[in-house]
Design a protein around this motif. Structure first.
Motif, PDB file in Angstrom:
ATOM      1  N   ARG A  29      39.219  39.680  53.253  1.00 21.19           N
ATOM      2  CA  ARG A  29      38.760  40.535  51.831  1.00 21.19           C
ATOM      3  C   ARG A  29      40.038  41.136  51.214  1.00 21.19           C
ATOM      4  O   ARG A  29      40.289  41.221  50.192  1.00 21.19           O
ATOM      5  N   ILE A  30      40.809  41.809  52.216  1.00 17.72           N
ATOM      6  CA  ILE A  30      41.795  42.699  51.734  1.00 17.72           C
ATOM      7  C   ILE A  30      43.371  41.780  51.278  1.00 17.72           C
ATOM      8  O   ILE A  30      43.644  42.030  50.152  1.00 17.72           O
ATOM      9  N   PHE A  31      43.623  40.824  52.246  1.00 22.73           N
ATOM     10  CA  PHE A  31      44.778  40.161  51.810  1.00 22.73           C
ATOM     11  C   PHE A  31      44.594  39.115  50.710  1.00 22.73           C
ATOM     12  O   PHE A  31      45.496  38.878  49.805  1.00 22.73           O
ATOM     13  N   TYR A  32      43.583  38.365  50.767  1.00 23.95           N
ATOM     14  CA  TYR A  32      43.267  37.230  49.775  1.00 23.95           C
ATOM     15  C   TYR A  32      42.414  37.884  48.319  1.00 23.95           C
ATOM     16  O   TYR A  32      42.771  37.498  47.039  1.00 23.95           O
ATOM     17  N   GLU A  33      41.473  38.636  48.560  1.00 30.09           N
ATOM     18  CA  GLU A  33      40.598  38.870  47.367  1.00 30.09           C
ATOM     19  C   GLU A  33      41.295  40.177  46.510  1.00 30.09           C
ATOM     20  O   GLU A  33      41.211  40.252  45.559  1.00 30.09           O
ATOM     21  N   GLU A  34      41.745  41.059  47.517  1.00 31.57           N
ATOM     22  CA  GLU A  34      42.136  42.239  46.929  1.00 31.57           C
ATOM     23  C   GLU A  34      43.733  42.202  46.595  1.00 31.57           C
ATOM     24  O   GLU A  34      44.085  42.585  45.547  1.00 31.57           O
ATOM     25  N   MET A  35      44.378  41.627  47.518  1.00 32.98           N
ATOM     26  CA  MET A  35      46.158  41.531  47.195  1.00 32.98           C
ATOM     27  C   MET A  35      46.492  40.122  46.724  1.00 32.98           C
ATOM     28  O   MET A  35      47.770  40.259  46.286  1.00 32.98           O
ATOM     29  N   GLY A  36      45.713  39.161  46.553  1.00 32.86           N
ATOM     30  CA  GLY A  36      45.994  38.067  45.772  1.00 32.86           C
ATOM     31  C   GLY A  36      46.706  37.020  46.697  1.00 32.86           C
ATOM     32  O   GLY A  36      47.705  36.308  46.043  1.00 32.86           O
ATOM     33  N   ALA A  37      46.679  37.143  47.886  1.00 35.14           N
ATOM     34  CA  ALA A  37      47.524  36.003  48.976  1.00 35.14           C
ATOM     35  C   ALA A  37      47.068  34.783  48.505  1.00 35.14           C
ATOM     36  O   ALA A  37      45.766  34.655  48.089  1.00 35.14           O
ATOM     37  N   PRO A 155      53.939  45.392  47.961  1.00 40.17           N
ATOM     38  CA  PRO A 155      53.242  44.398  47.116  1.00 40.17           C
ATOM     39  C   PRO A 155      54.083  43.872  46.051  1.00 40.17           C
ATOM     40  O   PRO A 155      55.035  44.764  45.298  1.00 40.17           O
ATOM     41  N   GLY A 156      54.143  42.345  45.670  1.00 38.51           N
ATOM     42  CA  GLY A 156      54.950  41.938  44.538  1.00 38.51           C
ATOM     43  C   GLY A 156      56.146  40.968  45.157  1.00 38.51           C
ATOM     44  O   GLY A 156      56.353  40.895  46.490  1.00 38.51           O
ATOM     45  N   ASP A 229      57.737  36.964  50.743  1.00 36.35           N
ATOM     46  CA  ASP A 229      56.435  36.212  51.153  1.00 36.35           C
ATOM     47  C   ASP A 229      55.409  35.801  49.945  1.00 36.35           C
ATOM     48  O   ASP A 229      54.694  36.570  49.609  1.00 36.35           O
ATOM     49  N   TYR A 230      55.845  34.557  49.517  1.00 40.11           N
ATOM     50  CA  TYR A 230      55.208  34.197  48.246  1.00 40.11           C
ATOM     51  C   TYR A 230      53.650  33.995  48.608  1.00 40.11           C
ATOM     52  O   TYR A 230      52.847  34.013  47.643  1.00 40.11           O
ATOM     53  N   ASP A 231      53.597  33.619  49.847  1.00 50.09           N
ATOM     54  CA  ASP A 231      51.997  33.212  50.369  1.00 50.09           C
ATOM     55  C   ASP A 231      51.301  34.487  50.104  1.00 50.09           C
ATOM     56  O   ASP A 231      50.017  34.707  49.889  1.00 50.09           O
TER      57      ASP A 231
END
Length: 283
Positions: A29-37, A155-156, A229-231
């Motif tokens: 939830r944090i890394f993919y949904e919130e931070m866009g990994a 982030p970024g 870390d582009y992923d």
């Protein structure tokens, strides 16, 4: 380490596959949904953040005891912990995909890699982070860890957008040579993008994520070079903390606040016959 309960929150190591799964769901939830990994098809299908390291790491959890169940625990904060002696038996350290760790892990005694840290958005209070620090401190003492380290993220993916905080870290918090790690040559991003006398330290600190500032407050230092870390949509630096720098006074601060909150929570529950205590324990 022994579990610690403060109001409705408990800090301890994961004891079952259900609890590890709940921590992976929080990480997703944090890394993919919130931070866009960027998620692989399997990660998208399972809605879990996972990798092979999860199998042999310890998972430090903050659990809301008033929500969830034994089969589906409500994990609201987590850290992944990998000791050097365990890494030697398996696949090494996660950080080695980004940084050359030789000076640190071969000459410094027992080490601990910290990773995959996150807190649910509804629980990002001072109390939740205090509990995680308390859990890490107990773990460090139990295993006699001398150094903690890990990849800390900004982030970024454009280092030029973060030249001020990166340059500040380079000029003011670079690790001493005997433990200085280095970004891998193939991924090295020079952090020295501004002259030291042009850096506004106050503004640099304001631009750093809270977690990195927390490490700096306990004497954290930085390896040489950052990594994109582009992923995970971040620029990573390697943080190193000598556990002796986490002074008794600092640890007692967390112990005192946690114990005080626990006592207040018990008194409130007794006085109100089981009334719901506040979510942000140890505030």
């Amino acid at each position: 380490m022994k579990p610690l309960i403060v109001n409705n929150l408990e800090i301890r190591l994961a004891e079952s596959d259900h609890e590890v799964d709940a921590s992976q769901a929080l990480r997703y939830r944090i890394f993919y949904e919130e931070m866009g990994a960027k998620a692989s098809p399997r990660v998208l299908k399972t809605e879990r953040d996972f990798d092979p390291y999860d199998e042999f790491c310890d998972h430090l959890l903050v659990i809301d005891r008033e929500r969830g169940s034994a089969a589906n625990p409500c994990v609201v904060g987590t850290y992944r912990l990998l000791r050097g002696d365990v890494a030697d038996q398996y696949a090494g350290f996660y950080s080695e995909s980004e940084f050359e760790l030789g000076p640190l892990i071969h000459r410094s005694g027992p080490v601990l890699e910290l990773g995959r840290s996150c807190i649910d958005s509804d629980y990002r209070s001072r109390g939740t982070m205090q509990l995680l620090w308390r859990g890490i401190a107990d773990y460090v003492f139990k295993h006699q860890i001398r150094y903690m380290f890990g990849c800390a993220s900004i982030p970024g993916t454009n280092p030029g957008d973060m030249k001020l905080p990166l340059s500040y870290l380079y000029h003011h918090h670079l690790a001493p040579r005997h433990i200085r790690t280095h970004a891998l040559d193939s991924r090295f991003v020079d952090m020295n993008m501004m002259a030291k006398d042009t850096i506004d330290a106050g503004q640099a600190l304001r631009e750093l994520p809270p977690l990195i500032k927390g490490y700096l407050r306990v004497g954290g230092v930085i390896g040489d070079g950052a990594v994109i870390d582009y992923d995970f949509n971040t620029v990573d630096v390697n943080i190193i903390v000598e556990t002796e720098n986490v002074t008794s006074k600092y640890l007692n601060h967390y112990t005192r606040d946690s114990d005080k909150a626990a006592a207040e929570g018990h008194a409130q529950t007794t006085a109100q016959s089981g009334a719901t205590t506040k979510r942000d324990a140890a505030a």
